[in-house]
Motif scaffolding. Structure first.
Motif, mmCIF file in Angstrom:
data_model
loop_
_atom_site.group_PDB
_atom_site.id
_atom_site.type_symbol
_atom_site.label_atom_id
_atom_site.label_comp_id
_atom_site.label_asym_id
_atom_site.label_seq_id
_atom_site.Cartn_x
_atom_site.Cartn_y
_atom_site.Cartn_z
ATOM 1 N N ALA A 250 0.701 -6.054 -3.747
ATOM 2 C CA ALA A 250 0.587 -6.233 -2.295
ATOM 3 C C ALA A 250 -0.850 -6.142 -1.805
ATOM 4 O O ALA A 250 -1.200 -6.727 -0.778
ATOM 5 N N VAL A 251 -1.692 -5.400 -2.521
ATOM 6 C CA VAL A 251 -3.082 -5.203 -2.111
ATOM 7 C C VAL A 251 -3.923 -6.371 -2.605
ATOM 8 O O VAL A 251 -3.985 -6.651 -3.806
ATOM 9 N N THR A 252 -4.566 -7.044 -1.663
ATOM 10 C CA THR A 252 -5.399 -8.201 -1.986
ATOM 11 C C THR A 252 -6.767 -8.036 -1.327
ATOM 12 O O THR A 252 -7.031 -7.030 -0.655
ATOM 13 N N VAL A 253 -7.614 -9.021 -1.496
ATOM 14 C CA VAL A 253 -8.952 -8.974 -0.887
ATOM 15 C C VAL A 253 -8.869 -8.950 0.635
ATOM 16 O O VAL A 253 -9.842 -8.597 1.307
ATOM 17 N N ARG A 254 -7.714 -9.296 1.185
ATOM 18 C CA ARG A 254 -7.547 -9.277 2.639
ATOM 19 C C ARG A 254 -7.093 -7.908 3.151
ATOM 20 O O ARG A 254 -7.021 -7.681 4.350
ATOM 21 N N THR A 255 -6.766 -7.007 2.236
ATOM 22 C CA THR A 255 -6.269 -5.679 2.622
ATOM 23 C C THR A 255 -7.407 -4.816 3.161
ATOM 24 O O THR A 255 -8.388 -4.559 2.465
ATOM 25 N N ARG A 256 -7.254 -4.369 4.377
ATOM 26 C CA ARG A 256 -8.234 -3.485 5.002
ATOM 27 C C ARG A 256 -7.864 -2.023 4.827
ATOM 28 O O ARG A 256 -8.733 -1.160 4.702
ATOM 29 N N MET A 257 -6.558 -1.738 4.831
ATOM 30 C CA MET A 257 -6.107 -0.352 4.768
ATOM 31 C C MET A 257 -4.771 -0.255 4.068
ATOM 32 O O MET A 257 -3.928 -1.155 4.156
ATOM 33 N N ILE A 258 -4.568 0.858 3.367
ATOM 34 C CA ILE A 258 -3.270 1.266 2.831
ATOM 35 C C ILE A 258 -2.897 2.547 3.561
ATOM 36 O O ILE A 258 -3.708 3.479 3.658
ATOM 37 N N PHE A 259 -1.680 2.592 4.104
ATOM 38 C CA PHE A 259 -1.224 3.782 4.842
ATOM 39 C C PHE A 259 0.011 4.346 4.148
ATOM 40 O O PHE A 259 1.023 3.651 3.975
ATOM 41 N N LEU A 260 -0.065 5.626 3.750
ATOM 42 C CA LEU A 260 1.034 6.297 3.068
ATOM 43 C C LEU A 260 1.242 7.683 3.658
ATOM 44 O O LEU A 260 0.361 8.227 4.330
ATOM 45 N N THR A 261 2.405 8.255 3.397
ATOM 46 C CA THR A 261 2.651 9.656 3.712
ATOM 47 C C THR A 261 2.949 10.382 2.405
ATOM 48 O O THR A 261 3.672 9.874 1.555
ATOM 49 N N ASN A 262 2.384 11.566 2.249
ATOM 50 C CA ASN A 262 2.621 12.340 1.032
ATOM 51 C C ASN A 262 2.591 13.838 1.367
ATOM 52 O O ASN A 262 1.530 14.362 1.715
ATOM 53 N N PRO A 263 3.739 14.520 1.285
ATOM 54 C CA PRO A 263 5.068 14.037 0.938
ATOM 55 C C PRO A 263 5.560 12.949 1.901
ATOM 56 O O PRO A 263 5.159 12.918 3.057
ATOM 57 N N ASN A 264 6.442 12.091 1.357
ATOM 58 C CA ASN A 264 6.895 10.962 2.143
ATOM 59 C C ASN A 264 7.786 11.398 3.292
ATOM 60 O O ASN A 264 8.682 12.215 3.144
ATOM 61 N N ASN A 265 7.489 10.839 4.453
ATOM 62 C CA ASN A 265 8.332 10.968 5.638
ATOM 63 C C ASN A 265 9.027 9.621 5.814
ATOM 64 O O ASN A 265 8.346 8.624 6.065
ATOM 65 N N PRO A 266 10.361 9.523 5.577
ATOM 66 C CA PRO A 266 11.366 10.575 5.716
ATOM 67 C C PRO A 266 12.126 10.966 4.450
ATOM 68 O O PRO A 266 13.109 11.692 4.539
ATOM 69 N N THR A 267 11.764 10.484 3.264
ATOM 70 C CA THR A 267 12.625 10.687 2.093
ATOM 71 C C THR A 267 12.367 11.994 1.362
ATOM 72 O O THR A 267 13.213 12.445 0.597
ATOM 73 N N GLY A 268 11.175 12.580 1.557
ATOM 74 C CA GLY A 268 10.840 13.793 0.829
ATOM 75 C C GLY A 268 10.362 13.536 -0.582
ATOM 76 O O GLY A 268 10.217 14.478 -1.373
ATOM 77 N N ASP A 269 10.093 12.279 -0.942
ATOM 78 C CA ASP A 269 9.518 12.014 -2.254
ATOM 79 C C ASP A 269 8.054 12.453 -2.246
ATOM 80 O O ASP A 269 7.451 12.655 -1.183
ATOM 81 N N MET A 270 7.461 12.569 -3.450
ATOM 82 C CA MET A 270 6.112 13.110 -3.536
ATOM 83 C C MET A 270 5.314 12.384 -4.610
ATOM 84 O O MET A 270 5.798 12.174 -5.727
ATOM 85 N N LEU A 271 4.112 11.958 -4.240
ATOM 86 C CA LEU A 271 3.181 11.368 -5.198
ATOM 87 C C LEU A 271 2.373 12.488 -5.850
ATOM 88 O O LEU A 271 1.862 13.375 -5.166
ATOM 89 N N ASP A 272 2.239 12.441 -7.193
ATOM 90 C CA ASP A 272 1.460 13.471 -7.866
ATOM 91 C C ASP A 272 0.027 13.006 -8.073
ATOM 92 O O ASP A 272 -0.373 11.912 -7.667
ATOM 93 N N ALA A 273 -0.770 13.848 -8.709
ATOM 94 C CA ALA A 273 -2.195 13.572 -8.851
ATOM 95 C C ALA A 273 -2.458 12.287 -9.624
ATOM 96 O O ALA A 273 -3.352 11.507 -9.259
ATOM 97 N N SER A 274 -1.696 12.038 -10.668
ATOM 98 C CA SER A 274 -1.925 10.829 -11.460
ATOM 99 C C SER A 274 -1.558 9.576 -10.681
ATOM 100 O O SER A 274 -2.249 8.549 -10.784
ATOM 101 N N GLU A 275 -0.504 9.640 -9.895
ATOM 102 C CA GLU A 275 -0.117 8.487 -9.084
ATOM 103 C C GLU A 275 -1.157 8.221 -7.994
ATOM 104 O O GLU A 275 -1.501 7.061 -7.726
ATOM 105 N N LEU A 276 -1.651 9.279 -7.377
ATOM 106 C CA LEU A 276 -2.697 9.105 -6.362
ATOM 107 C C LEU A 276 -3.963 8.511 -6.970
ATOM 108 O O LEU A 276 -4.627 7.669 -6.358
ATOM 109 N N ALA A 277 -4.303 8.947 -8.183
ATOM 110 C CA ALA A 277 -5.478 8.387 -8.855
ATOM 111 C C ALA A 277 -5.302 6.897 -9.109
ATOM 112 O O ALA A 277 -6.253 6.111 -8.959
ATOM 113 N N GLU A 278 -4.097 6.492 -9.458
ATOM 114 C CA GLU A 278 -3.827 5.070 -9.663
ATOM 115 C C GLU A 278 -3.922 4.299 -8.348
ATOM 116 O O GLU A 278 -4.453 3.182 -8.304
#
Length: 395
Positions: A145-173
């Motif tokens: 989804a991220v291309t040269v036209r992408t200005r911003m990526i917006f995420l929530t961590n922990p995710n609102n509303p599911t409660g899922d969580m990105l860990d350090a390795s996923e954030l690094a990716e």
């Protein structure tokens, strides 16, 4: 530019006068009382700006860095105190995103970024979290989804509303994905510190030169009414631009909010308060997990972090129609329908509120409403604004 109302806020506006007797879906920790802070407040405190730092009380900014794990990584100059995380997100998005830019968002997710992006005239690109995949963020799809036209990526961590969580390795990716095209990466961390499955993830402002961390005292500390949050970003230009925009919105800081937030974030207060919120949240989470296991046709993926999650309704239910049914007599119980997050087959359940929430009574009423809800094919049953349940019962 006109900001249009989102479904979530529309539902809250329409139900704000309902006066429910129970709430199943409390999204913040039990709120302290003003009296808890009086001993530490100076009665001679001037109620003007702090006369020391236009970006926020210096000691408050130090506390913000500490709780985010960024002491020594980011500097106090990288912090701007705002009117909650909502203003922090607003200032960042409005100063960075322009017409025809692209912003990549997650869904389900906090809807603010999409609302603002559409008002600006930016293109919204969605990456879908799927229940069948445990609500995980699909990083392969994010990369596509991220291309040269992408200005911003917006995420929530922990995710609102599911409660899922990105860990350090996923954030690094994700940082690598953003850095490939020079995109800004904004991560709303309002539920950070309330992890049930694994450690707190690192804050993105300490991982990426264009990383923006936003947060507040609203959720984990239950201090929503203070309207005190923050932006942390190592880019001095972004912080300055946010100050400029704030000058034309809320202007200067909320001095009482900042002073009380500073007290609340002092280590001797913050650590016990967070521990209390975690203990009470875990107890409620265990109670809801046990309760869901006993409900026919209702299931959920237990949140890994935060105070909310999405429960999948039985067949034949529409979330908004059911939420209004539950809010009416004899149940008088409030919860947020999944339609607020474009998940019409779900309801949002919460584990917040501490001992002030009579969760047992709320779950009892919810169970009865689930049993009583008319799942006939009548049109009125599927009309989320209908209050005529008689036609549903007779159809």
């Amino acid at each position: 530019m006109k900001v249009k109302i989102h479904t979530l806020f529309q539902y809250l506006l329409e139900t704000t006068q309902a006066e429910p007797e129970a709430i199943v879906g409390f999204s913040l920790a039990q709120s302290p009382r003003l009296g808890d802070f009086l001993a530490d407040l100076d009665p001679d405190l001037p109620l003007d700006w702090n006369s020391r730092d236009f970006s926020g009380l210096p000691e408050l900014k130090d506390h913000v860095l500490r709780q985010a794990g960024l002491t020594g990584v980011c500097a106090p100059a990288d912090v701007l105190i705002t009117a909650g995380a909502a203003e922090a997100n607003y200032l960042s998005i409005m100063q960075l995103l322009q017409t025809d830019d692209e912003i990549v968002i997650e869904t389900p997710g906090w809807p603010q970024a999409e609302v603002l992006a559409k008002a600006i005239g930016a293109k919204v690109v969605r990456v879908t979290r799927r229940e069948t995949d445990g609500w995980r963020l699909p990083l392969d799809q994010l990369a596509e989804a991220v291309t040269v036209r992408t200005r911003m990526i917006f995420l929530t961590n922990p995710n609102n509303p599911t409660g899922d969580m990105l860990d350090a390795s996923e954030l690094a990716e994700i940082v690598q994905i953003a850095d490939r095209v020079g995109a800004w990466l904004l991560v709303d961390e309002v539920y950070a510190g309330l992890e049930w499955d694994g450690p707190r993830a690192p804050s993105i402002a300490g991982m990426y030169a264009r990383g923006i961390t936003t947060g507040s005292v609203s959720k984990a500390l239950g201090l929503q009414g203070l309207r005190t949050g923050w932006i942390i970003c190592p880019d001095a230009g972004l912080i300055r631009d946010a100050v400029i925009l704030r000058e034309n919105s809320s202007e200067i800081m909320n001095i009482m909010g900042e002073v009380i937030a500073e007290i609340a974030l002092r280590p001797e207060r913050y650590d016990p308060a967070l521990g209390k919120a975690r203990t009470e949240g875990l107890a409620h989470l265990a109670q809801i997990n046990d309760w869901i296991a006993q409900q026919e046709g209702l299931h959920w993926i237990s949140p890994r972090a935060g105070l909310i999650g999405l429960a999948h309704l039985p067949e034949g239910f529409d979330s908004e129609a059911f939420a209004r049914f539950l809010l009416a007599d004899p149940y008088r119980t409030f919860l947020l329908p999944g339609s607020a997050y474009e998940q019409p087959n779900h309801i949002r359940l919460g584990v917040g509120g501490g001992l002030s929430v009579n969760l047992t009574e709320g779950l009892t009423r919810l169970a009865q409403a689930l049993a009583d809800y008319p799942r006939a094919e009548g049109r009125c049953c599927m009309d989320p604004h209908s209050t005529d349940t008689a036609c549903c019962l007779s159809s």
